[in-house]
Write a protein that holds these residues in place. Structure first.
Motif, PDB file in Angstrom:
ATOM      1  N   ARG B  24      70.311 -69.523 -13.284  1.00  0.00           N
ATOM      2  CA  ARG B  24      71.523 -69.245 -14.081  1.00  0.00           C
ATOM      3  C   ARG B  24      72.634 -70.237 -13.691  1.00  0.00           C
ATOM      4  O   ARG B  24      73.336 -70.785 -14.547  1.00  0.00           O
ATOM      5  CB  ARG B  24      71.997 -67.802 -13.842  1.00  0.00           C
ATOM      6  N   GLN B  28      74.524 -73.312 -15.959  1.00  0.00           N
ATOM      7  CA  GLN B  28      75.984 -73.433 -16.102  1.00  0.00           C
ATOM      8  C   GLN B  28      76.468 -74.817 -15.661  1.00  0.00           C
ATOM      9  O   GLN B  28      77.364 -75.401 -16.287  1.00  0.00           O
ATOM     10  CB  GLN B  28      76.678 -72.341 -15.281  1.00  0.00           C
ATOM     11  N   THR B 285      67.617 -72.988 -20.875  1.00  0.00           N
ATOM     12  CA  THR B 285      68.084 -71.872 -21.706  1.00  0.00           C
ATOM     13  C   THR B 285      66.897 -71.015 -22.162  1.00  0.00           C
ATOM     14  O   THR B 285      66.909 -69.782 -22.009  1.00  0.00           O
ATOM     15  CB  THR B 285      68.851 -72.407 -22.935  1.00  0.00           C
ATOM     16  N   ALA B 294      68.902 -63.994 -18.618  1.00  0.00           N
ATOM     17  CA  ALA B 294      70.245 -64.142 -19.190  1.00  0.00           C
ATOM     18  C   ALA B 294      70.167 -63.749 -20.665  1.00  0.00           C
ATOM     19  O   ALA B 294      69.102 -63.851 -21.285  1.00  0.00           O
ATOM     20  CB  ALA B 294      70.730 -65.587 -19.062  1.00  0.00           C
ATOM     21  N   SER B 295      71.294 -63.316 -21.219  1.00  0.00           N
ATOM     22  CA  SER B 295      71.331 -62.971 -22.642  1.00  0.00           C
ATOM     23  C   SER B 295      71.919 -64.147 -23.423  1.00  0.00           C
ATOM     24  O   SER B 295      72.566 -65.030 -22.845  1.00  0.00           O
ATOM     25  CB  SER B 295      72.204 -61.736 -22.848  1.00  0.00           C
ATOM     26  N   ASP B 297      74.353 -64.059 -25.394  1.00  0.00           N
ATOM     27  CA  ASP B 297      75.816 -63.988 -25.274  1.00  0.00           C
ATOM     28  C   ASP B 297      76.306 -64.643 -23.992  1.00  0.00           C
ATOM     29  O   ASP B 297      77.334 -65.337 -23.979  1.00  0.00           O
ATOM     30  CB  ASP B 297      76.281 -62.519 -25.300  1.00  0.00           C
ATOM     31  N   GLU B 298      75.567 -64.391 -22.929  1.00  0.00           N
ATOM     32  CA  GLU B 298      75.964 -65.001 -21.647  1.00  0.00           C
ATOM     33  C   GLU B 298      75.904 -66.529 -21.739  1.00  0.00           C
ATOM     34  O   GLU B 298      76.831 -67.228 -21.305  1.00  0.00           O
ATOM     35  CB  GLU B 298      75.031 -64.525 -20.526  1.00  0.00           C
ATOM     36  N   GLY B 301      78.656 -67.770 -23.703  1.00  0.00           N
ATOM     37  CA  GLY B 301      79.895 -67.610 -22.937  1.00  0.00           C
ATOM     38  C   GLY B 301      80.076 -68.725 -21.907  1.00  0.00           C
ATOM     39  O   GLY B 301      81.171 -69.288 -21.767  1.00  0.00           O
ATOM     40  N   TRP B 302      78.988 -69.061 -21.216  1.00  0.00           N
ATOM     41  CA  TRP B 302      79.075 -70.160 -20.229  1.00  0.00           C
ATOM     42  C   TRP B 302      79.404 -71.480 -20.922  1.00  0.00           C
ATOM     43  O   TRP B 302      80.164 -72.288 -20.408  1.00  0.00           O
ATOM     44  CB  TRP B 302      77.735 -70.318 -19.485  1.00  0.00           C
ATOM     45  N   GLU B 305      82.978 -71.587 -21.721  1.00  0.00           N
ATOM     46  CA  GLU B 305      83.743 -71.863 -20.484  1.00  0.00           C
ATOM     47  C   GLU B 305      83.711 -73.356 -20.163  1.00  0.00           C
ATOM     48  O   GLU B 305      84.721 -73.939 -19.737  1.00  0.00           O
ATOM     49  CB  GLU B 305      83.147 -71.088 -19.300  1.00  0.00           C
TER      50      GLU B 305
END
Lengths: 324, 353
Positions: B24, B28, B285, B294-295, B297-298, B301-302, B305
């Motif tokens: 994860r 990111q 991914t 991980a979803s 959405d996550e 979201g990353w 960010e």
């Protein structure tokens, strides 16, 4: 005080540095077991161990580049390049990395490496063993360039160089490695970087010379003194950053200036010195600044006596300058 | 490249080894580098970044996987494509972007630009613009580490183009001769500017060159962050515990041109598209989603960010000041130059400020 020749003084300085600082290491071709081609490191491997007096392969870019990494890590490496003529495979690492690391990291990474290397002709060494490459390095912002002319200065300047926070090219005049003999302070002792030495004071003409050319100028000055011409001789010792004030004061006092060096004339350090002197001393000059230098040719073998500055060529320059 | 051509996910065994949390984090980090570089490209196009700018887009798996296998005490040095490595080694996006724009808040206080990212706190010794010129420096770090008996490892990145330089040969010979704790990573992105490997190297299996130095050599799929991580972990262990260097060829691909001024016409669109199907970010991914580590959405979201961090960096950098003219002589020597720069401040120049 003890009496040493110039190469013994270098050896003495290296021993003092190795003794005083655990982070000082020497590396180079045949510097350990063999003791160096000029014996500059003789006995040091036996005394300080092969981990600190390191024999390397024939690998100038590797030696200098590795030394840069060692210094960035926190050591104080003192690489030897056996002859300055051999330095060019490592030129990139000197010009682009060693000299520029502090600047291009915004002051975050100083790079205190002292590269020792013998320079100069007069040993019948021909093209590959006689050159004087100081101008390349003076032309490189970020480097300190040092060239001693006496055993005392060799020891004191080398210790100051090793302790300098800046990278230093320490050029050792090999034709006078054994010929230059003099008293040298024992133990730890430094000659500050960036200070010229007034070798001799006289009112008529200023001679600027370094390395093996200093004693040549002394001889010329002694020969012409009986005819009533008195020479000042300045040895910059640290060629860069230059002690321009001492030079400008001397030339302003005598009004005449002659620069003597072994390297080829065109774009040699004498050209820069002449420009600096005229900038600072224009209204004091009584005659054009003259240069007594090597010629713009490859370093010759059997004709080296015709290539190198001689006492006679210096005398001719002094007389022409006085007569102008 | 055999594995990535069949799989849209990372290697199963290496993924297990890396584990959920680390993978994860790796994704990111890759997203941050990708979005940062895309932003840098925009800033370059707008004229706020000048000079030369080499983007890391496509190669993220190599730096992220490799640096994820190191300890904080280890040393890192790389070539000119250095923004990603800098971000991973503690340079903030703001500091990297500010350096790109030549601002005093930059990673080299605005003195260098794209190829000059540094961070002494995290032992990041910078980007280097002379191809192959920095490889012996890495050997020097490893020597010093062994000399001081500190137990840290030096990781040195360079491109496959650098392998044809003499400094490469000298450095690896010394490292093996002296048993130094170094890991040399070839980021083989297939092209030295516009010259493909086949036209520049007499052999295509670059890790074979390790044999010439009597050191271990390994090839790894640089598009798979998990495989890179596992490979560098092995090499770092060998360096730390056995004091032996390793040469690794990480096969990867840059999706953009060599620099911002290179339209990369020396390769076909098909070739680039084929490589983009194995984008290291896509692989990671898919792996996370497939394993439900991980979803969606996550991941989204990353990514948001990362975009925000890049935008914030650009704004910060644009608002930061350039070095002042009176600082021209700083950092050349330990003591600032004085008399030599007197001429720089002539009346007209002074007026202009």
């Amino acid at each position: 005080m003890k009496t040493l020749n110039l190469v013994q003084a270098v050896n003495d300085a290296l021993a003092v540095a190795l003794e005083a600082h655990d982070d000082v290491v020497l590396l180079g071709e045949d510097i350990g077991r063999f003791g160096g081609v000029f014996r500059a490191t003789a006995g040091l491997r036996e005394r300080f161990g092969e981990e600190r007096v390191i024999d390397t392969p024939l690998s100038e870019a590797g030696i200098i580049g590795t030394a840069v990494g060692m210094a960035l890590y926190g050591l104080k490496p003192v690489p030897e390049i056996q002859f300055s003529d051999f330095i060019y495979p490592g030129f990139d690492h000197i010009v682009n990395e060693l000299a520029k690391y502090r600047y291009r990291s915004g002051g975050q990474f100083p790079c205190p490496v002292t590269i020792r290397t013998p320079v100069g002709g007069g040993i019948r060494g021909g093209h590959y063993h006689s050159q004087s490459p100081e101008a390349y390095f003076i032309h490189t912002p970020g480097l300190v360039v040092v060239c001693p002319s006496t055993p005392r200065d060799a020891k004191g300047l080398l210790l100051a160089s090793i302790r300098s926070p800046d990278p230093v090219l320490f050029l050792e005049p090999k034709p006078i490695y054994r010929k230059a003999v003099g008293e040298v302070p024992e133990g730890d002792f430094e000659v500050p970087l960036g200070q010229a030495r007034v070798v001799r004071e006289g009112g008529d003409v200023t001679l600027i010379a370094w390395g093996a050319m200093v004693s040549l100028c002394e001889e010329a000055a002694a020969r012409i003194a009986p005819s009533g011409v008195e020479c000042t001789i300045i040895d910059p010792r640290t060629l860069w950053p230059l002690d321009i004030d001492t030079i400008a004061d001397a030339v302003s006092a005598t009004g005449r200036c002659i620069i003597v060096h072994e390297a080829p004339r065109t774009c040699g350090f004498g050209a820069e010195l002449a420009a600096l002197v005229q900038e600072r001393c224009f209204l004091h000059l009584e005659a054009p600044i003259r240069r007594v230098t090597g010629w713009d040719t490859p370093f010759p073998y059997t004709l080296e006596h015709a290539y190198l500055p001689s006492v006679e060529r210096v005398l001719d320059a002094v007389e022409a300058t006085i007569a102008f | 490249m055999a594995k990535t051509e069949q799989a849209a996910t990372c290697d199963a065994e290496a993924t297990e080894q890396v584990g959920r949390e680390k993978l994860r984090g790796f994704l990111q980090q890759m997203q941050l580098i990708r979005r940062f570089e895309e932003r840098a490209a925009r800033e370059y196009a707008s004229g706020r970044i000048s000079g030369f700018c080499h983007l890391y887009i496509g190669q993220e798996g190599v730096a992220v996987g490799a640096l994820g296998a190191l300890e904080p005490r280890d040393h890192v040095i790389t070539a000119y494509r250095d923004h990603g490595h800098a971000l991973l080694r503690g340079c903030t996006p703001r500091a990297v972007m500010a350096e790109l724009m030549g601002k005093v808040t930059g990673a080299a206080r605005g003195r260098g630009g794209s190829m000059h990212m540094f961070n002494p706190e995290q032992r990041f010794h910078g980007g280097h613009g002379i191809v192959g010129g920095h490889i012996p420096l890495a050997t020097g770090f490893a020597f010093a580490s062994a000399y001081e008996q500190r137990g840290d490892v030096t990781l040195c990145f360079f491109g496959e183009g650098a392998m044809n330089q003499g400094a490469f040969y000298e450095s690896l010979n010394l490292a093996s001769l002296w048993n130094l704790p170094a890991v040399y990573v070839i980021e083989n992105n297939q092209y030295a500017m516009g010259t493909p490997l086949s036209r520049a190297s007499a052999i295509s299996d670059l890790a074979m060159k390790a044999t010439a130095f009597g050191m271990e050599g390994e090839v790894v799929d640089g598009m798979d962050v998990t495989l890179v991580n596992a490979c560098i972990a092995r090499a770092a262990k060998r360096a730390r515990e056995e004091h032996r260097p390793t040469l690794i060829e990480a096969r990867c691909y840059r999706f953009r041109g060599h620099s911002m001024s290179d339209p990369a016409k020396y390769r076909t669109k098909d070739e680039v598209d084929e490589r983009k199907a194995h984008d290291p970010i896509t692989l990671a991914t898919h792996t996370l989603l497939e394993r439900k580590w991980a979803s969606e959405d996550e991941v989204k979201g990353w990514d948001d960010e990362a975009k925000d961090a890049a935008a914030d960096a650009a704004e910060f950098a644009a608002d930061s000041p350039q070095p002042s003219l009176s600082d021209l002589g700083r950092y050349v020597y330990a003591e600032p130059l004085s008399w030599r720069l007197d001429d720089a401040m002539t009346p007209h120049v002074r007026e202009e400020g």
